[in-house]
Design a protein around this motif. Structure first.
Motif, PDB file in Angstrom:
ATOM      1  N   PRO A 240      -9.862 -70.908  26.861  1.00 16.50           N
ATOM      2  CA  PRO A 240     -10.037 -70.399  28.226  1.00 16.50           C
ATOM      3  C   PRO A 240      -8.729 -70.454  29.016  1.00 16.50           C
ATOM      4  N   ALA A 241      -8.665 -69.646  30.060  1.00 15.38           N
ATOM      5  CA  ALA A 241      -7.439 -69.552  30.846  1.00 15.38           C
ATOM      6  C   ALA A 241      -7.147 -70.835  31.611  1.00 15.38           C
ATOM      7  N   TRP A 242      -8.188 -71.610  31.933  1.00 11.50           N
ATOM      8  CA  TRP A 242      -7.971 -72.841  32.681  1.00 11.50           C
ATOM      9  C   TRP A 242      -7.616 -74.027  31.789  1.00 11.50           C
ATOM     10  N   LEU A 243      -7.667 -73.856  30.486  1.00 12.06           N
ATOM     11  CA  LEU A 243      -7.387 -74.973  29.581  1.00 12.06           C
ATOM     12  C   LEU A 243      -5.935 -75.441  29.639  1.00 12.06           C
ATOM     13  N   PRO A 244      -4.930 -74.560  29.706  1.00 14.23           N
ATOM     14  CA  PRO A 244      -3.552 -75.072  29.800  1.00 14.23           C
ATOM     15  C   PRO A 244      -3.315 -75.932  31.031  1.00 14.23           C
ATOM     16  N   ALA A 245      -3.869 -75.520  32.191  1.00 17.10           N
ATOM     17  CA  ALA A 245      -3.685 -76.322  33.400  1.00 17.10           C
ATOM     18  C   ALA A 245      -4.345 -77.686  33.255  1.00 17.10           C
ATOM     19  N   LEU A 246      -5.550 -77.720  32.680  1.00 21.22           N
ATOM     20  CA  LEU A 246      -6.249 -78.988  32.499  1.00 21.22           C
ATOM     21  C   LEU A 246      -5.539 -79.883  31.496  1.00 21.22           C
ATOM     22  N   GLN A 247      -5.135 -79.282  30.367  1.00 23.21           N
ATOM     23  CA  GLN A 247      -4.460 -80.081  29.345  1.00 23.21           C
ATOM     24  C   GLN A 247      -3.105 -80.567  29.826  1.00 23.21           C
ATOM     25  N   GLY A 248      -2.365 -79.709  30.549  1.00 16.63           N
ATOM     26  CA  GLY A 248      -1.067 -80.134  31.072  1.00 16.63           C
ATOM     27  C   GLY A 248      -1.185 -81.246  32.099  1.00 16.63           C
ATOM     28  N   THR A 249      -2.213 -81.186  32.944  1.00 16.12           N
ATOM     29  CA  THR A 249      -2.420 -82.258  33.916  1.00 16.12           C
ATOM     30  C   THR A 249      -2.779 -83.569  33.220  1.00 16.12           C
ATOM     31  N   ALA A 250      -3.616 -83.475  32.171  1.00 14.16           N
ATOM     32  CA  ALA A 250      -3.964 -84.689  31.423  1.00 14.16           C
ATOM     33  C   ALA A 250      -2.742 -85.292  30.742  1.00 14.16           C
ATOM     34  N   MET A 251      -1.781 -84.443  30.335  1.00 10.63           N
ATOM     35  CA  MET A 251      -0.558 -84.969  29.729  1.00 10.63           C
ATOM     36  C   MET A 251       0.301 -85.716  30.749  1.00 10.63           C
ATOM     37  N   CYS A 252       0.208 -85.306  32.021  1.00  6.31           N
ATOM     38  CA  CYS A 252       1.028 -85.949  33.054  1.00  6.31           C
ATOM     39  C   CYS A 252       0.447 -87.271  33.553  1.00  6.31           C
ATOM     40  N   VAL A 253      -0.816 -87.558  33.257  1.00  4.83           N
ATOM     41  CA  VAL A 253      -1.452 -88.776  33.747  1.00  4.83           C
ATOM     42  C   VAL A 253      -0.761 -90.034  33.225  1.00  4.83           C
ATOM     43  N   PRO A 254      -0.485 -90.178  31.917  1.00  8.86           N
ATOM     44  CA  PRO A 254       0.206 -91.407  31.466  1.00  8.86           C
ATOM     45  C   PRO A 254       1.593 -91.559  32.081  1.00  8.86           C
ATOM     46  N   LEU A 255       2.311 -90.434  32.261  1.00  5.75           N
ATOM     47  CA  LEU A 255       3.648 -90.515  32.840  1.00  5.75           C
ATOM     48  C   LEU A 255       3.587 -91.038  34.280  1.00  5.75           C
ATOM     49  N   TRP A 256       2.673 -90.524  35.081  1.00  8.36           N
ATOM     50  CA  TRP A 256       2.563 -91.004  36.458  1.00  8.36           C
ATOM     51  C   TRP A 256       2.103 -92.462  36.512  1.00  8.36           C
ATOM     52  N   SER A 257       1.242 -92.839  35.586  1.00  5.49           N
ATOM     53  CA  SER A 257       0.798 -94.231  35.555  1.00  5.49           C
ATOM     54  C   SER A 257       1.973 -95.182  35.306  1.00  5.49           C
TER      55      SER A 257
END
Length: 607
Positions: A240-257
């Protein structure tokens, strides 16, 4: 891989060496794939917007958030990861994963293709890869970091094999043969998953082995960096078109933590900053997803209109309505027209699934023979090209040309109305009365079989005259047989009983049968001259002239003046007219029906 945990002093050294080798091999793999873009996948990434509510989609969607939470808090849950029960479960998951990915290479070639098309195999691979491999790796890494004994070396061995198959096992993770019935729409390319797995395992190892915070931040930054560079270097994510945005945001969660923990703040301020960053990332992901869905919807509508999907699916819906009204298909075949409407803005994968369901509802006798011979190839092309509107439209047009609708009353009335202006003025109730009188042709064929077998040319008047002569012959034959039967009964006497009565019945039947055989013989003697080999005008041929005792001349006309075969006015000689008045035209009748009706007395033996 098998020897490295036993050849070094510390198991962690084997993990570091293997990580360097795998990283180098993965970089060479990525370098070889740069520039190879698949147009079909590009089209899928820009047009798909929705996902099916299947159990595998829900599990994969939940695993995206679970992986982000695991990577963000791996250091805080280290005590839970070292639980013995968790270690047993992780070992079971690791062994199952190794067995599943080793299954296709270990099978014979004839069985390997069947395995690649198996729904159960792909379900096991996707479930283990997307949901269970990363938690199992975290537990095994915690076991490796806990000591130097046999347990740590066995855990190291499992981690090495899990990392090798998850990062470098691209062949085992390919999705070309992913069945549509699996219900997985959130499928990511194998190379993207391999890079994600490598970065996630490096981050887990850095957190569990308590590496410096700078190393952890670098390992955490590698994950979103890989997610951003993959679509620019190789191809879009897919799904789906919204999957890259969701997956990219999930990738940024450990970095921000990790970044929030490195800030010079007290504990409660760190928690506030961490959760505030998570909320901002969620809002950012929501906005990007909505914008991507809007763009993808417009692109999908434009691609569907360009491919002509709406018109093809509308024609399929019309044929489906005819099949449904004739009782040869279910109601679901009519819904295919709604699936292709441009205002619905459905994805090409949904259209492919609707087309496959439509084809499954159509009976095979309503499909063209050439289509049936190439049906497996058609299904494979449809499933492989389900992400392209052009390929789906091509498959739909092939199916549209192959569907043969039955001769329904609606089609018959429409054809009759198109025959002329007067037919179009006939109201619908009159057409309903006409169609009620339409039936099968087999009764007429049975009735006309004797006529067609002994048919002769002639005008309609001549045919009617022959029919009248046939009726006269039948009535005459019936009177003769009835008189013969009555005469036999009178000769035998009215008081025959016992054996005499049986002999009398047998005698009557034999006499009637003899009379019937005589009539049939006379019928067959005159039949060749009157039917089948007669003159073009409908009369019998002129009798043969005997030139001498050894030769005769056979005529092919009723007389020498007859000109019916050349468009004349029907002239005949006087002898021909006298023969026609004397001989008539013969008779037509089903000899089997005569025999069954007259050979047996009423209530007697059918023989």
């Amino acid at each position: 891989l098998c020897l490295s945990p036993w050849l070094v002093l510390k198991p962690g050294m084997a993990l570091g060496a293997a990580a360097g080798v795998m990283l180098l091999a993965f970089c060479f793999t990525v370098w070889g794939q740069v520039g190879r873009k698949d147009d079909v996948v590009l089209l899928a990434a820009s047009h798909a917007t929705a996902m099916r509510m299947s159990w595998l989609n829900i599990l994969v969607l939940a695993s995206i958030f679970a992986e982000a939470a695991l990577l963000a808090g791996a250091a805080s849950i280290r005590a839970w990861l070292m639980d013995p029960a968790a270690l047993v479960a992780a070992s079971v998951v690791g062994i199952m994963w190794l067995l599943v990915v080793a299954l296709p290479p270990a099978m014979p070639l004839e069985d390997c293709d069947e395995c690649w098309h198996s729904v159960k195999y792909h379900a096991a691979v996707q479930l283990l890869r997307r949901c269970l491999v990363l938690p199992a790796t975290a537990v095994l890494l915690a076991a490796v970091a806990s000591g130097h004994g046999l347990q740590a070396r066995i855990a190291t061995l499992l981690v090495l094999h899990l990392a090798a198959t998850a990062v470098l096992g691209l062949e085992q993770s390919k999705t070309e043969f992913l069945p549509a019935v699996l219900g997985l729409d959130l499928d990511l390319p194998p190379l993207l998953l391999s890079g994600m797995a490598g970065a996630q395992m490096l981050l887990l190892a850095a957190q569990i082995f308590e590496a410096p915070i700078a190393v952890q931040v670098i390992a955490a930054a590698a994950l979103p960096l890989w997610g951003l560079s993959y679509p620019r270097l190789l191809r879009p994510f897919g799904g789906p078109a919204w999957l890259p945005a969701l997956q990219g945001t999930a990738m940024c969660v450990p970095l921000w933590s990790l970044l929030s923990e490195s800030l010079p703040l007290v504990d409660y301020q760190v928690h506030i900053a961490c959760w505030a960053g998570f909320m901002l990332l969620g809002l950012f992901a929501t906005g990007c997803s909505l914008y991507a869905c809007r763009v993808a919807k417009s692109a999908r509508i434009a691609a569907a209109l360009e491919a002509g999907v709406e018109q093809i699916f509308r024609d399929l819906g019309r044929k489906g309505a005819i099949l449904c009204r004739s009782g040869e298909a279910g109601v679901a075949v009519e819904a295919v027209a709604d699936a292709g409407r441009s205002d619905q803005a459905v994805s090409s994968a949904f259209l492919a699934a609707s087309l496959e369901a439509f084809e499954a509802q159509v009976r095979f006798e309503r499909l063209d023979q050439a289509f049936l011979q190439g049906r497996p190839e058609w299904l494979q092309n449809l499933r492989d090209g389900r992400h392209s509107f052009d390929l789906v439209a091509h498959s739909a047009s092939t199916l549209l040309a192959a569907v043969r609708t039955p001769p329904n009353s609606v089609l018959v009335v429409a054809a009759l109305k198109a025959s002329g202006p007067a037919a179009r003025r006939v109201p619908a109730p009159v057409w309903a009365m006409i169609m009620r009188a339409v039936g099968g042709s087999y009764p007429l064929e049975e009735l006309l079989q004797p006529v067609t077998e002994e048919f002769a040319r002639g005008s309609p008047g001549r045919q009617l005259f022959r029919a009248q002569a046939a009726i006269k012959w039948c009535l005459a034959a019936q009177r003769k047989l009835a008189q013969r039967k009555f005469r036999c009964l009178m000769e035998s006497g009215p008081n025959g009983t016992g054996n005499d009565a049986g002999d009398t019945g047998a005698g009557i039947r034999s006499d009637v049968s003899a009379a019937l055989e005589h009539e049939v013989a006379m019928f067959q003697r005159g039949m060749p001259q009157l039917y089948g080999r007669g003159c073009a005008c409908g009369r019998s041929l002129k009798p043969a002239d005997n030139w001498c005792a050894f030769s005769s001349r056979v005529h092919n006309k009723c007389c020498k003046l007859c000109d019916a075969g050349v468009g004349g006015g029907g002239r005949h000689s006087g002898d021909c007219d006298r023969r026609a008045r004397r001989d008539g035209t013969g008779a037509l009748w089903s000899l089997s029906k005569i025999a069954s009706h007259f050979a047996s007395p009423p209530g007697g033996d059918p023989e």
